[in-house]
Design an enzyme around this catalytic site. Sequence first.
Site, PDB file in Angstrom:
ATOM      1  N   VAL A 110       0.835  -1.208   0.000  1.00  0.00           N
ATOM      2  CA  VAL A 110       0.000   0.000   0.000  1.00  0.00           C
ATOM      3  C   VAL A 110       0.866   1.253   0.000  1.00  0.00           C
ATOM      4  CG1 VAL A 110      -1.759   1.312   1.263  1.00  0.00           C
ATOM      5  CG2 VAL A 110      -1.913  -1.180   1.144  1.00  0.00           C
ATOM      6  N   CYS A 111       1.527   1.500   1.108  1.00  0.00           N
ATOM      7  CA  CYS A 111       2.245   2.766   1.288  1.00  0.00           C
ATOM      8  C   CYS A 111       3.452   2.899   0.375  1.00  0.00           C
ATOM      9  CB  CYS A 111       2.671   2.914   2.744  1.00  0.00           C
ATOM     10  SG  CYS A 111       1.291   2.711   3.897  1.00  0.00           S
ATOM     11  N   VAL A 112       4.022   1.771  -0.042  1.00  0.00           N
ATOM     12  CA  VAL A 112       5.106   1.790  -1.026  1.00  0.00           C
ATOM     13  C   VAL A 112       4.544   1.668  -2.435  1.00  0.00           C
ATOM     14  CG1 VAL A 112       7.201   0.638  -1.838  1.00  0.00           C
ATOM     15  CG2 VAL A 112       6.744   0.804   0.612  1.00  0.00           C
TER      16      VAL A 112
END
Length: 208
Positions: free
Chosen positions: A117-119
């Site tokens: 998600v965040c990457v």
Amino acid sequence: MTKPYVRLDKNDAAVLLVDHQAGLLSLVRDIEPDKFKNNVLALGDLAKYFNLPTILTTSFETGPNGPLVPELKAQFPDTPYIARPGNINAWDNEDFVKAVKATGKKQLIIAGVVTEVCVAFPALSAIEEGFDVFVVTDASGTFNEITRHSAWDRLSQAGAQLMTWFGVACELHRDWRNDIEGLATLFSNHIPDYRNLMTSYDTLTKQK
């Protein structure tokens, strides 16, 4: 079709550290906590060693994600720090994108929590806008190996290059003759076996 080799260039690269937050780090189970912390700080150290523009960002700090880990705050006291109010994809935050583009760099070295998600989300968005993206796999973490490999597959199929912090450092450095002591010290600080190697080398050198 295989993508041509795009080599990291210290003059055209920036580092994005995405959502290394206290709450999110508690979710990381695909790598041992101490090793993961070491890898994240090693990436930070190499960013400073090569004078790479670095951007820190967090999401929803007032919620369960928690604050940025203090070690990164201490490592980068003056770097751009974008506290996103709630955007899951950092690329959806205008201030973050402005900060990235303000570096003037086309190569983005990205690490964060959680990987899929965040990457993955900002990495995919950056690729869509024409950036070359390099994901630092061992400074990014998630729930388990299945989730990790699903993220890696998606990223690599989209054109991101998957690397480790050690590989990033070596590719940026290019030639040991540039500064063997400086880079070797960085490696020794984060890789115990490398410290042993350098101790042996120093001993042999002094005997000559």
